[in-house]
Write a protein that holds these residues in place. Structure first.
Motif, PDB file in Angstrom:
ATOM      1  N   THR A 280       0.816  -1.216   0.000  1.00 29.55           N
ATOM      2  CA  THR A 280       0.000   0.000   0.000  1.00 29.55           C
ATOM      3  C   THR A 280       0.850   1.266   0.000  1.00 29.55           C
ATOM      4  OG1 THR A 280      -0.139   0.267   2.414  1.00 29.55           O
ATOM      5  CG2 THR A 280      -1.718  -1.231   1.365  1.00 29.55           C
ATOM      6  N   ARG A 281       2.170   1.145   0.163  1.00 27.18           N
ATOM      7  CA  ARG A 281       3.027   2.324   0.242  1.00 27.18           C
ATOM      8  C   ARG A 281       4.058   2.335  -0.875  1.00 27.18           C
ATOM      9  NH1 ARG A 281       2.120   1.439   5.540  1.00 27.18           N
ATOM     10  NH2 ARG A 281       1.518   3.242   6.797  1.00 27.18           N
ATOM     11  N   PRO A 282       4.457   3.524  -1.341  1.00 31.11           N
ATOM     12  CA  PRO A 282       5.503   3.603  -2.364  1.00 31.11           C
ATOM     13  C   PRO A 282       6.886   3.430  -1.765  1.00 31.11           C
ATOM     14  CG  PRO A 282       4.712   5.803  -1.829  1.00 31.11           C
ATOM     15  CD  PRO A 282       3.838   4.839  -1.067  1.00 31.11           C
ATOM     16  N   TYR A 283       7.792   2.993  -2.625  1.00 33.39           N
ATOM     17  CA  TYR A 283       9.206   2.854  -2.303  1.00 33.39           C
ATOM     18  C   TYR A 283      10.009   3.626  -3.347  1.00 33.39           C
ATOM     19  CZ  TYR A 283      13.886   0.807  -2.149  1.00 33.39           C
ATOM     20  OH  TYR A 283      15.255   0.647  -2.098  1.00 33.39           O
ATOM     21  N   TRP A 284      11.085   4.282  -2.894  1.00 29.41           N
ATOM     22  CA  TRP A 284      11.991   4.994  -3.793  1.00 29.41           C
ATOM     23  C   TRP A 284      13.413   4.571  -3.444  1.00 29.41           C
ATOM     24  CZ3 TRP A 284      11.176   7.304  -8.161  1.00 29.41           C
ATOM     25  CH2 TRP A 284      12.088   8.209  -8.702  1.00 29.41           C
ATOM     26  N   PRO A 285      14.271   4.299  -4.440  1.00 22.31           N
ATOM     27  CA  PRO A 285      15.567   3.686  -4.137  1.00 22.31           C
ATOM     28  C   PRO A 285      16.551   4.544  -3.357  1.00 22.31           C
ATOM     29  CG  PRO A 285      14.911   3.186  -6.385  1.00 22.31           C
ATOM     30  CD  PRO A 285      13.964   4.233  -5.872  1.00 22.31           C
ATOM     31  N   GLY A 286      16.481   5.862  -3.481  1.00 20.58           N
ATOM     32  CA  GLY A 286      17.476   6.661  -2.777  1.00 20.58           C
ATOM     33  C   GLY A 286      17.181   8.134  -2.856  1.00 20.58           C
ATOM     34  N   SER A 287      17.892   8.868  -2.037  1.00 17.94           N
ATOM     35  CA  SER A 287      17.796  10.325  -2.057  1.00 17.94           C
ATOM     36  C   SER A 287      19.213  10.873  -1.994  1.00 17.94           C
ATOM     37  CB  SER A 287      16.977  10.821  -0.860  1.00 17.94           C
ATOM     38  OG  SER A 287      16.788  12.211  -0.911  1.00 17.94           O
ATOM     39  N   PRO A 288      19.655  11.592  -3.027  1.00 13.16           N
ATOM     40  CA  PRO A 288      18.915  11.916  -4.248  1.00 13.16           C
ATOM     41  C   PRO A 288      18.927  10.748  -5.238  1.00 13.16           C
ATOM     42  CG  PRO A 288      21.113  12.845  -4.383  1.00 13.16           C
ATOM     43  CD  PRO A 288      21.016  12.213  -3.018  1.00 13.16           C
ATOM     44  N   TYR A 289      17.932  10.773  -6.130  1.00 15.27           N
ATOM     45  CA  TYR A 289      17.846   9.753  -7.177  1.00 15.27           C
ATOM     46  C   TYR A 289      16.901  10.275  -8.239  1.00 15.27           C
ATOM     47  CZ  TYR A 289      17.330   5.129  -9.365  1.00 15.27           C
ATOM     48  OH  TYR A 289      17.325   4.074 -10.253  1.00 15.27           O
ATOM     49  N   SER A 290      17.250   9.998  -9.508  1.00 12.63           N
ATOM     50  CA  SER A 290      16.481  10.525 -10.627  1.00 12.63           C
ATOM     51  C   SER A 290      15.549   9.495 -11.256  1.00 12.63           C
ATOM     52  CB  SER A 290      17.432  11.083 -11.700  1.00 12.63           C
ATOM     53  OG  SER A 290      18.194  12.156 -11.188  1.00 12.63           O
ATOM     54  N   GLY A 291      15.468   8.313 -10.645  1.00  9.13           N
ATOM     55  CA  GLY A 291      14.530   7.313 -11.131  1.00  9.13           C
ATOM     56  C   GLY A 291      15.146   6.248 -12.003  1.00  9.13           C
ATOM     57  N   THR A 292      16.402   6.425 -12.408  1.00  6.70           N
ATOM     58  CA  THR A 292      17.067   5.458 -13.269  1.00  6.70           C
ATOM     59  C   THR A 292      18.568   5.662 -13.179  1.00  6.70           C
ATOM     60  OG1 THR A 292      17.426   4.754 -15.563  1.00  6.70           O
ATOM     61  CG2 THR A 292      16.752   7.033 -15.220  1.00  6.70           C
ATOM     62  N   PHE A 293      19.324   4.579 -13.352  1.00  9.10           N
ATOM     63  CA  PHE A 293      20.784   4.681 -13.397  1.00  9.10           C
ATOM     64  C   PHE A 293      21.271   5.233 -14.732  1.00  9.10           C
ATOM     65  CE2 PHE A 293      20.997   2.883  -9.361  1.00  9.10           C
ATOM     66  CZ  PHE A 293      22.323   2.796  -8.930  1.00  9.10           C
ATOM     67  N   ASP A 294      20.355   5.508 -15.654  1.00 12.06           N
ATOM     68  CA  ASP A 294      20.734   6.147 -16.915  1.00 12.06           C
ATOM     69  C   ASP A 294      20.892   7.651 -16.773  1.00 12.06           C
ATOM     70  OD1 ASP A 294      20.685   3.705 -18.242  1.00 12.06           O
ATOM     71  OD2 ASP A 294      18.546   3.895 -18.721  1.00 12.06           O
ATOM     72  N   LEU A 295      20.478   8.198 -15.621  1.00  9.49           N
ATOM     73  CA  LEU A 295      20.583   9.627 -15.376  1.00  9.49           C
ATOM     74  C   LEU A 295      21.444   9.874 -14.144  1.00  9.49           C
ATOM     75  CD1 LEU A 295      16.861  10.763 -15.839  1.00  9.49           C
ATOM     76  CD2 LEU A 295      18.765  11.321 -17.362  1.00  9.49           C
TER      77      LEU A 295
END
Length: 797
Positions: A455-470
């Motif tokens: 039920t909750r979102p997860y984000w890999p890191g801070s800072p992070y742009s959503g992909t290792f391509d960026l």
């Protein structure tokens, strides 16, 4: 009948030739301090003389009474051991632990004896353990911190940080108990809370742990008058019960609605009705999502609660004490109420600390403060091999299960700055082909969250742009940290960035005067005296404070002016940054300042210092995070007034913009109509004659519905301020100040009158003829004679 027995009494602590009474829960440092064996680690330079504590093995011992009963199982339950522990009961080793961040349960009935029982827990030096493991596995990079905190599952900031001392703790830091039980007990209870239209739904997922005498049992879940029950046959260990509440009142963050909470009770009974186990938590019905959808600017980073986009007005949270057991409910409440009073609606629990105690999250539920929770990885590459790798899933799963009932918890984040470090801090050459944590952040942790609490979102890191391509710290995608401003350039450069969400940025200032002088006894006291420097942990911190001052003020010649101006400059810096980011509401959807609180008395980025006193920054945050804000912003087309409406109702009315002399004369006047929808902004372009660069004795003032904004056409050191003149009237605990001249950032530092005293307001700018009344709390009898510099300050005093 199952029951619990606390084992908190009669403990002794031995090590390094010392033997003292021990408090459980507690830690070695607090026990030695209570016994008078060490000086206060927070005072002067004492920290440096106490490193031996973290390099010593310590032994806790107690004797307790135990009488056999009818229960077939007895477990020793250790909610938190810090950290490398060996547990011995009546001469038999029953367990070892390697992780401060999880609990342990050991079956001990066969080792208990009727009457007196001896329990010892020996803690090996965490500092020596981590160093030895680093030597065996090979060094992995850290962000400028020498101690190997990334080689042990322990509160990283115990090993020192750029705001914290090196005080490596050990001890029984959470409750320790005996649990006697039969047939079955709860192993996990997981409430999945969702909302469908007006219906609140709770799916209660239960996992049991049975003994050899398992018989059929019944699980029951209740919310108010809603009940669901399920019979489980012998051998069945998992069950799902669903409760649906029609027309359920939603839980909202404060400023968006009420914080409706419901008691959820889950019980376990045998087939003959005997109570076996129970579980109770408060829940709230709400939905949460993290919107990262692509748009014409890049991709969003917006937290949504109940479908409503939230502009996060937040701050980072660190452990409120180096010794966490000293943080009780009263202290948690004080700090969290300070956060709410400053209009903060989100706290990010930073990954170098701890998963906070349940009380923290209970209070956030109650107060409507959103929680962004980091998993505990910060500023380092972490081994992906034994014995670290085996700890990650149990630690993560236990804490997701423990915290998932809380409606305030809205985001799990994989790490702090580790992906950034791998990209930009030169780590790759030293890491080579070894694991450094990427598997944890992209595979292990999201899998745990998806399985345990989808039920909750997860984000890999801070800072992070959503992909290792960026690159991970760009404006256009994801969440961003801005640290070049503090480290390299003036704070006006915050305006160079328009991030989608800024999760860390900050500027330093010293603690309150009474906090500083309680903790440091240098004679003479100076910005660079030994004790003050010992309470400045940032590399080159004082030089950066001076650089920040030099851009705006004439450099101070004494410690009291230094203290006042560096505190003021900290408040100014964050005001510039937050006003700029809020003026771009829609593109930018959150500011999380570094940081709300401190763990000890220190010069740092905190708004509330280590003694719990509000710094000027706290008052600045309260002003700049107010639901309605007027701010002058330099734009490409010239100076612009931006009106920000983060309230639930429209903002309609007239805004008046005046160009005035410092003497108060109105030189030009302009009016515009405001028509701003809820959670929106409006820009008002200023006429050329109002916005043109002015003399060094003029300013702009914007006013609308009690909100005001000021714009000065130069730096303080270059402006022709009049010498401050004002009249004071004292009435009990009220102080009315009437300005005879311009008074910029008028402040009343009540802690100089009494350590616990504070003013209800600070940083008030008055034009000639205007008045402001300060209310002073916890002060002795006030008099006009006592309200002089340095109690009363303004920029032009």
């Amino acid at each position: 009948m199952a029951h619990w027995e606390d084992l908190h009494d009669g403990w002794t602590l031995t090590g390094a030739g010392e033997e003292v009474a021990a408090t459980v829960p507690g830690c070695v440092h607090t026990d030695l301090l209570a016994a008078g064996r060490i000086p206060d680690p927070y005072l002067d330079r004492n920290e440096h003389e106490l490193r031996w504590i973290g390099e010593t093995d310590w032994r806790y011992a107690t004797t307790f009474d135990w009488q056999p009963d009818d229960e077939s199982n007895v477990d020793l339950v250790c909610d938190g051991l810090d950290t490398i522990a060996t547990i011995v009961l009546n001469g038999v080793e029953v367990g070892r632990t390697f992780n401060m961040h999880r609990s342990y349960r050991f079956a001990v009935k066969e080792h208990l004896r009727e009457g007196k029982n001896d329990l010892t827990i020996t803690f090996a030096s965490a500092a020596k353990y981590a160093s030895a493991l680093e030597e065996r596995l090979g060094t992995l990079p850290r962000a400028g911190y020498p101690e190997p905190f990334n080689f042990i599952r322990k509160m990283a900031c115990n090993f020192g940080w750029d705001w914290g001392p090196t005080l490596v703790t050990a001890g029984i830091w959470k409750p320790i108990r005996l649990h006697s039980w039969s047939v079955a007990r709860f192993d996990e209870v997981r409430p999945l809370v969702t909302v469908d239209g007006s219906t609140g739904r709770v799916e209660v997922l239960v996992r049991l742990h049975d003994d050899e005498e398992r018989v059929p049992v019944r699980v029951t879940a209740d919310i108010g008058d809603l009940t669901a029950s399920l019979d489980m046959a012998a051998g069945e260990n998992e069950a799902s019960l669903v409760l649906e509440a029609e027309d359920a009142a939603l839980w909202w963050p404060h400023g968006y609605g009420d914080q409706q909470l419901y008691d959820l009770a889950v019980t376990l009974d045998s087939d003959d009705g005997e109570a076996l186990d129970s579980w109770t938590k408060r829940i709230g019905f709400r939905t949460v999502e993290l919107d990262t959808s692509a748009d014409e600017l890049g991709s969003a980073f917006t937290i949504k609660v109940n479908g409503q986009p939230i502009f996060a007005k937040g701050a980072n949270w660190i452990p409120d004490d180096c010794f966490p057991t000293r943080v009780d409910e009263t202290r948690y409440r004080a700090r969290l109420e300070q956060a709410k009073e400053a209009h903060l609606d989100l706290l990010r629990i930073w990954g170098g600390g701890i998963y906070e105690q349940d009380t923290f999250y209970d209070l956030c539920d109650e107060l409507g403060i959103l929680v962004w929770q980091d998993f505990l990885f910060a500023c380092a590459a972490y081994p992906e091999v034994s014995p670290i790798v085996e700890e990650i899933v149990p630690e993560a799963r236990e804490n997701v299960v423990r915290l998932m009932p809380h409606p305030s918890l809205v985001l799990w984040n994989g790490n702090n700055e580790n992906i950034w470090g791998w990209f930009d801090w030169g780590w790759q050459s030293s890491i080579g082909d070894r694991g450094w944590g990427k598997t944890y952040y992209l595979e292990t942790l999201p899998s745990v969250v998806a399985e345990v609490d989808p039920t909750r979102p997860y984000w890999p890191g801070s800072p992070y742009s959503g992909t290792f391509d960026l690159q991970p710290n760009v404006d256009e995608h994801g969440c961003k940290h801005i640290w070049d401003v503090w480290n390299q350039v003036d704070y006006t450069h915050y305006r160079d960035y328009v991030p989608r969400f800024v999760a860390e940025f900050g500027f330093q200032g010293p603690p309150a005067w009474s906090t500083l002088t309680r903790a440091v006894h240098d004679d003479p006291l100076a910005p660079d005296s030994p004790g003050v420097l010992s309470h400045q942990k940032a590399g080159g911190g004082n030089d950066k404070l001076d650089r920040g001052l030099a851009a705006h003020f004439t450099m101070p010649s004494n410690v009291e002016d230094w203290h006042w101006l560096t505190q003021l400059n900290q408040a100014r810096a964050l005001t510039v940054g937050i006003e700029h980011f809020r003026s771009h509401h829609g593109r930018c959807m959150g500011t999380v300042v570094w940081q709300l609180n401190d763990c000890w008395p220190v010069t740092s980025w905190a708004a509330v210092d280590g003694d719990g006193r509000r710094k000027p920054l706290w008052y600045a945050l309260r002003n700049v995070y107010a639901p309605r804000l007027l701010t002058f912003q330099p734009r490409k087309d010239g100076l612009t007034l931006v009106a920000v409406n983060d309230a639930a109702s429209p903002w309609s009315g007239t805004v008046t913009i005046e160009r005035r002399s410092f003497a108060g004369e109105v030189l030009a006047r302009f009016e515009a109509q405001l028509e701003i929808a809820p959670r929106a902004t409006q820009e008002v372009q200023l006429p050329a004659e109002s916005a043109a660069v002015a003399a060094d004795s003029e300013l702009l003032v914007a006013s609308a519905d009690g909100e005001r904004a000021f714009w000065f056409f130069g730096e303080d050191k270059d402006l022709s301020y009049p010498p401050a003149e004002y009249d004071l009237e004292v009435d009990g605990q009220s102080v009315r100040v009437t300005a005879r001249t311009l008074l910029r950032d008028l402040s009343l530092f009540a802690d100089r009158l009494a350590p616990d005293a504070y003013a209800d307001d600070l940083l008030v700018t008055l034009l000639p003829g205007e008045s402001h009344t300060f209310t002073i709390h916890n002060a002795p009898k006030l008099s006009a004679a006592s309200l002089v510099k340095p109690v009363v300050r303004c920029v032009n005093d």
